[in-house]
Write a protein that holds these residues in place. Structure first.
Motif, short mmCIF file in Angstrom:
data_model
loop_
_atom_site.label_atom_id
_atom_site.label_comp_id
_atom_site.label_asym_id
_atom_site.label_seq_id
_atom_site.Cartn_x
_atom_site.Cartn_y
_atom_site.Cartn_z
N GLY A 1 -14.49 6.06 -8.98
CA GLY A 1 -14.26 7.49 -8.80
C GLY A 1 -15.45 8.23 -8.22
N ASP B 1 -11.32 9.74 5.71
CA ASP B 1 -9.93 9.68 5.25
C ASP B 1 -9.05 8.77 6.09
OD1 ASP B 1 -9.75 11.23 7.46
OD2 ASP B 1 -9.01 13.03 6.45
N ASP B 2 -9.55 8.34 7.28
CA ASP B 2 -8.78 7.34 8.03
C ASP B 2 -9.51 5.99 7.98
OD1 ASP B 2 -10.91 8.19 9.47
OD2 ASP B 2 -9.75 8.98 11.15
N PRO C 1 -11.56 5.90 -4.47
CA PRO C 1 -12.50 6.61 -3.60
C PRO C 1 -11.98 8.01 -3.23
CG PRO C 1 -11.19 5.06 -2.33
CD PRO C 1 -10.80 4.87 -3.77
N LEU C 2 -12.90 8.95 -2.99
CA LEU C 2 -12.53 10.22 -2.37
C LEU C 2 -12.48 9.99 -0.87
CD1 LEU C 2 -14.62 12.85 -4.32
CD2 LEU C 2 -12.35 11.95 -4.79
N LEU C 3 -11.55 10.68 -0.20
CA LEU C 3 -11.39 10.50 1.24
C LEU C 3 -11.57 11.85 1.91
CD1 LEU C 3 -8.20 8.24 1.07
CD2 LEU C 3 -10.58 7.50 1.22
N SER D 1 -5.71 2.94 15.87
CA SER D 1 -4.59 3.66 15.27
C SER D 1 -3.91 2.84 14.20
CB SER D 1 -3.56 4.03 16.33
OG SER D 1 -4.03 5.10 17.08
N ASP D 2 -3.72 1.55 14.51
CA ASP D 2 -3.09 0.66 13.53
C ASP D 2 -3.96 0.53 12.28
OD1 ASP D 2 -0.95 0.18 15.18
OD2 ASP D 2 -1.98 -1.49 16.19
N PHE E 1 -6.07 2.73 11.18
CA PHE E 1 -5.94 3.99 10.42
C PHE E 1 -4.69 3.95 9.56
CE2 PHE E 1 -8.18 6.69 13.94
CZ PHE E 1 -9.39 6.21 13.51
N GLN E 2 -3.60 3.52 10.19
CA GLN E 2 -2.31 3.52 9.51
C GLN E 2 -2.35 2.56 8.32
OE1 GLN E 2 0.52 3.05 12.60
NE2 GLN E 2 1.98 4.47 11.67
N ASN F 1 -4.50 3.97 5.58
CA ASN F 1 -3.74 5.04 4.95
C ASN F 1 -2.70 4.47 3.99
OD1 ASN F 1 -3.42 7.76 4.73
ND2 ASN F 1 -1.69 7.82 6.13
N GLU F 2 -2.05 3.40 4.47
CA GLU F 2 -1.01 2.77 3.67
C GLU F 2 -1.58 2.26 2.36
OE1 GLU F 2 1.58 -0.58 5.49
OE2 GLU F 2 1.67 1.23 6.70
N MET G 1 -4.42 3.29 0.89
CA MET G 1 -4.97 4.36 0.08
C MET G 1 -3.89 5.25 -0.53
SD MET G 1 -8.09 4.07 -0.29
CE MET G 1 -9.36 2.97 0.33
N GLN G 2 -2.77 5.45 0.17
CA GLN G 2 -1.72 6.33 -0.36
C GLN G 2 -0.75 5.58 -1.25
OE1 GLN G 2 -1.82 9.53 -0.04
NE2 GLN G 2 -3.55 9.47 1.36
N GLY G 3 -0.83 4.24 -1.21
CA GLY G 3 0.16 3.44 -1.93
C GLY G 3 0.06 3.59 -3.44
#
Lengths: 365, 321, 370
Positions: free
Chosen positions: A177, A183-184, A222-224, A353-354, A356-357, A360-361, A363-365
């Motif tokens: 924490g 963030d990407d 992590p913070l993004l 781009s991939d 990043f995606q 993101n996937e 980290m948001q999962g």
């Protein structure tokens, strides 16, 4: 030179007007006159904080002093200005800015789309290191200005025994924490690849080690964020470790925040930023935009601008800032670059781009 | 100035002659025989605005059907469902959509639960000073933007924030609320509260205080009066407030962005990322269309369930009694 | 002048020294009264007299500052409304618009935990008592004003409360409907024998409906008596002025013995009745005579038990059942006097400017402290 041209053209114009319809007979003269007429101001897109301050001190202010043309900085995010420029060029409109200060990856995307002016003729280009000119294009759609390193920044008080030696520190339960990434995940993908046991040869073909490592980092909550967030978070005691560009960490330190940085044994990602000019500007504005980019490559501007940023410029013979002399995060020699992780721009353009995606996937999962 | 007007000297006051002029202009633009259409004229701005919004969806729909070509960074010329397939197959979008929907439900329920007693107190209190206090405390944060408020929350909830200073003072272990889903929800509820109170207050004003007294005298305890009388009679306000809070939450960007620490994105963040981080307008448009569909579907279900009358169109007459 | 009538039976309602203060205003001051089971009491007074506050304290919406309220033998002053056995009809009726008439009437039964069994029949019975049989399925907005009144009554009575409170429920109705409903309320009240307290500022309503009238002013009970006594023997100048059309003649008390008073008004001596034995000769008094107790007399026509005074007609109005005369009384210092001639078809009409002799019986002149 400009003043002279201007007065000549003016006289020509007056003569032409006096002669009545003679102007119609001399369209070329009229055009040329317009081409070099000074615009009231140039709009240059920039990043905020230490970034725009350094640009202003090193490039924009001296440029205004020299030419009398005011420079306005547009702080729209690089990612947000891009679609606007693309749309303007597609629709044949005048683009919203004259010069885009951009990451080399994004600049290359714009170059591939064909919305950039050719900068091949700029006199100062010859003075720059070869890395300033991107490969694989006819002409020079963008000029790389300096390189920068995504360092491991840390709060010194949290590391009494000296700087962390490895990116593994991100997985230390002590810092759950209390770590931060972009963030990407920009700047972190190749580092994760090595820290996860992979090699640079696996980029972009086999990046499983990187994703495994990032999954473990995710467990550390992590913070993004983006550039300014890192400074705030260090300042408010929210984080102890972050992967961020050296300039941000250095600016925080110069503001009295307890932040230091290091290049761990796995290395750090090195990248470049550049400048380009969008297509569709009126002739005279294009002329002065080019003058601006040319000036940004001059010895004087490079020295002041890149010192402000704490980043090594891509022009030989610059004096590094005192506090960064010999710092592995301020690469100047080929040996310095050996320790850093560099991904070819073409690969970034095609795959970032991939990444990043994918990041993101996870980290948001 | 004045003298030039008097020079033309019909002797009529300037104001009246100005009115004559306006009247003549109106006659030219909107002749008297058009009078029956006048009420519709007032509807025109609303129709235009709604039409504009609907028209805006067309290019969005168009873009959503065109996958990105990575070689040129242009959207494909031919229609394909690639972007929607991406949404359906990448689990991350399901996670984000679910997170957003859950937030919509939780924030709506929590906001209504807090706003109802607040609005009731504001409407019913006999004390002018209390009403003023409630109104001021409602509006003060209203004038402070969402972003500033989010940062305010971080000052309170942060690791070295006020909350932890308080907990530390009480000898309790520190909390780590900042940059969590809970923090986003707290921030959203506080942001939505004024909207909900402002929509509930008129609905509660429309319920005569005598009705509450009557219920009590007929044997109902306060909770029974709330459940059987206040709740159904204030339903138009509750449904309207619920719809507003739900849709605002569903489409919120700033709160998860600032208070979520990057790991608690809502659909709007995903739209932003698609447009700007990935440069993929097609995918962003598909996400936008998806968000619009989800929001409209939920509002549609609410209206179908409670009926249009909940907005006061049909049963409004009853308030006469 | 609070009065407490002691009833033979245990009273249904007993108030003792009930007071309420709002900030600096004393809304109700030490109000006491008893109410027999099955009787109909009207609290009458101008707006702001404290009657509504008193009613709301009985209902339980306002907690008194002091005093006790006993309902059917049980002190209730500390109880919330839902624990008191009181039905109430409000001025705005306060029907629940989202419920049908029958659901409105069933509401108190449900809230008060009546058994479900037989509830529907009971609701229907009360709807027919208020003559709304068969209309139970309608929503309030589908009913006329009078029908809504009836729903409100049925709802307040269906749980057979110890006490029914009426908070000016008729005030908003037009005159014809109001008069019909007054009789209707009275009919239902008698039929069910429910003890009732009504609040109104309408003196006619008070006279028509009540067994007893409680006149309030300035937070105090001025008089509590049956309608005839309230009208015929007002306890004080305020009551005399609030009910009926009353002429006040300011003067000084000349003598007082065994309730018979002589008052001097601008040099003219008038005989009358005075109930206040504490008044001493020379005290400032107001002599009061009702407009319908004054008559126009031919010269020398007056009887020995009558006073006669000269007057001059200022204005005369024909209202169908009466002439209303506005007179000026030169011998009483020129004060105005109103007079009703209740047999206008039998009497000539006196024109403005005409000098007439007016007369009233000694016992119709009421003398109050000024």
């Amino acid at each position: 030179m400009s003043e002279k041209t201007f007065s000549v053209s003016r006289r020509r114009l007056l003569t032409a007007t006096a002669a009545g319809g003679a102007m119609l007979a001399a369209p070329w003269a009229w055009r040329r006159a317009a081409a070099q007429e000074k615009p009231r101001e140039l709009i240059v897109r920039a990043w905020g904080g230490v970034w725009v301050d350094s640009l202003n001190e090193g490039v924009s202010k001296p440029f205004t002093e020299m030419t009398g043309i005011a420079v306005r900085h547009d702080l729209t995010e690089d990612n947000e200005i891009r679609p606007k420029i693309w749309a303007a060029v597609d629709q044949g409109r005048v683009p919203p800015i004259h010069v885009n200060w951009d990451t080399s990856t994004n600049a290359t995307k714009s170059a591939l789309r064909g919305v950039t002016e050719d900068l091949a003729g700029l006199p100062n280009l010859k003075e720059m290191l070869p890395a300033a000119t991107p490969e694989g294009f006819d002409g020079v759609p963008l000029v790389n200005m300096y390189s920068y390193v995504y360092v491991l920044a840390y709060r010194e008080a949290a590391f009494p025994d000296g700087p962390p030696e490895s990116w593994d520190v991100l997985l230390d339960p002590r810092f759950k924490g209390r770590i931060a990434l972009y963030d990407d995940g920009i700047g972190f993908h190749p580092v994760a690849q090595i820290a996860g046991g992979g090699t640079m040869a696996g980029v972009p073909g086999d990046m499983q080690p990187a994703w495994d490592f990032i999954r473990k980092v995710k467990e550390q909550q992590p913070l993004l964020g983006e550039d300014p967030d890192f400074t705030t978070w260090f300042q408010n005691g929210e984080i102890d470790v972050a992967c961020t560009i050296l300039s941000n960490a250095r600016a925080a330190r110069q503001n009295g925040i307890d932040v230091a940085w290091t290049v761990p044994k796995e290395g750090c990602k090195v990248d470049t930023d550049g400048m380009w000019i969008p297509k569709g500007l009126p002739g005279n504005e294009l002329h002065w935009a080019k003058e601006y980019v040319n000036f940004a490559m001059s010895q004087q501007a490079q020295q002041k601008w890149t010192s402000g940023l704490g980043l090594p410029g891509l022009r030989p013979g610059l004096t590094p800032p005192e506090d960064l002399e010999g710092d592995p995060a301020f690469p100047t020699s080929p040996e310095d670059f050996e320790r850093l992780l560099s991904v070819p721009t073409r690969v970034l353009v095609e795959h970032e781009s991939d990444w990043f995606q994918k990041f993101n996937e996870i980290m948001q999962g | 100035m004045a003298s030039t007007i008097h020079d033309k000297g019909a002797g009529r006051p300037v104001g009246l002659r100005l009115l004559d002029l306006l009247e003549a202009a109106r006659e030219l633009l909107w002749p008297a025989r058009m009078a029956p259409l006048t009420p519709w004229l007032f509807l025109l701005p609303a129709v235009l605005l709604t039409g504009l919004l609907a028209a805006g969806l067309i290019p969005l729909l168009d873009a959503s059907l065109r996958p990105l070509d990575r070689a040129t960074f242009r959207l494909a010329e031919d229609y394909a469902l690639g972007n929607y397939a991406t949404l359906a197959t990448r689990p991350v979008y399901g996670v984000i959509a679910l997170r957003t929907l859950m937030a919509g439900l939780i924030v709506t329920a929590a906001t209504l639960a807090l706003a109802f007693p607040y609005a009731w107190m504001m409407v019913r209190t006999q004390h002018a000073w209390l009403r003023k206090l409630l109104l001021v405390s409602l509006f003060l944060p209203f004038f402070i933007g969402q972003v500033v408020r989010a940062y305010g929350w971080l000052i309170i909830l942060g690791k070295q924030g006020l909350l932890n200073a308080l907990l530390d003072g009480l000898g309790l272990p520190p909390s780590s609320l900042a940059f969590t889903y809970t923090a986003v929800l707290i921030g959203l509820v506080q942001y939505m509260l004024p909207f909900a109170v402002l929509m509930l207050a008129p609905a509660l004003t429309a319920v005569p205080v005598e009705v509450e007294l009557a219920s009590a005298s007929l044997g109902a305890r306060p909770f029974a009066t709330f459940r059987h009388i206040l709740l159904p009679m204030a339903r138009p306000g509750i449904v309207a407030a619920g719809i507003v809070v739900f849709t605002l939450t569903l489409t919120d960007f700033a709160m998860p962005e600032i208070m979520g620490g990057g790991g608690n994105d809502f659909i709007a963040s995903a739209v932003y990322d698609a447009f700007f981080q990935l440069g993929d307008a097609g995918l962003g448009a598909a996400l936008g269309i998806g968000l619009t569909l989800v929001g409209s579907a939920v509002v549609g279900v609410i209206l179908a369930f409670f009926g249009l009358g909940t907005l006061g169109y049909v049963e409004g007459r009853e308030e006469r009694s | 002048m609070a009065q407490a009538t002691t009833a033979a039976a245990e009273p249904m309602v007993r108030l003792e020294r009930v007071s309420k203060r709002f900030g600096a205003t004393l809304a109700v001051e030490t109000a006491s009264f008893d109410l027999e089971p099955g009787s109909f009491l009207t609290i009458l007074g101008p707006s702001g007299c404290g009657k509504t506050t008193l009613l709301r304290m009985i209902a339980g919406f306002i907690r008194p500052d002091g005093g006790s309220i006993v309902l059917n033998g049980r002190p209730v002053a500390a109880d919330p409304p839902w624990r008191r056995s009181i039905g109430m009809v409000f001025q705005k009726l306060a029907l629940f618009p989202h419920m049908t008439a029958a659901q409105n009437v069933a509401y108190p039964l449900k809230m008060r935990g009546f058994p479900r069994q037989g509830m529907a029949e009971r609701v229907e019975r009360y709807l027919s008592i208020v003559r709304l049989g068969g209309l139970g399925g309608r929503r309030p907005h589908e009913l006329s004003g009078g029908q809504q009144q009836r729903v409100a009554i049925a709802r307040a009575l269906v749980f057979e409360p110890d006490l029914l409170l009426l908070d000016e429920p008729l005030a908003a109705l037009d005159r014809k409907l109001r008069e019909d409903m007054q009789l209707e309320f009275r009919r239902i009240q008698r039929e069910l024998g429910v003890t009732t307290i009504n609040v109104t500022h309408d003196q006619r309503e008070a006279l028509v409906m009540s067994d007893r009238i409680l006149v309030m002013e300035g937070g105090r009970i001025q008089q509590a008596a049956n309608p005839v006594d309230t009208y015929a023997r007002p306890a004080n100048r305020f009551v005399a002025g609030f009910l009926g059309v009353t002429n006040f003649l300011p003067g000084r008390l000349a003598s007082l013995a065994e309730g018979r008073a002589v008052v001097e008004v601008e040099g003219t001596r008038l005989e009358g009745l005075c109930a206040d034995p504490s008044l001493a000769p020379g005290a400032a008094v107001a002599a009061a005579v009702r407009a319908e107790r004054v008559r126009i007399a031919g010269t020398g026509e007056t009887a020995p038990d009558e006073s006669d005074v000269e007057g001059e007609v200022v204005e005369v109005v024909f209202e169908g059942d009466r002439f209303v005369y506005e007179l000026r009384m030169p011998s009483l210092g020129g004060i105005p006097l109103r007079l009703f001639d209740l047999d206008p078809l039998a009497h000539p009409r006196h024109a403005p400017g005409e000098r007439v002799t007016v007369a009233w019986r000694h016992r119709d002149l009421m003398v109050f402290p000024a």
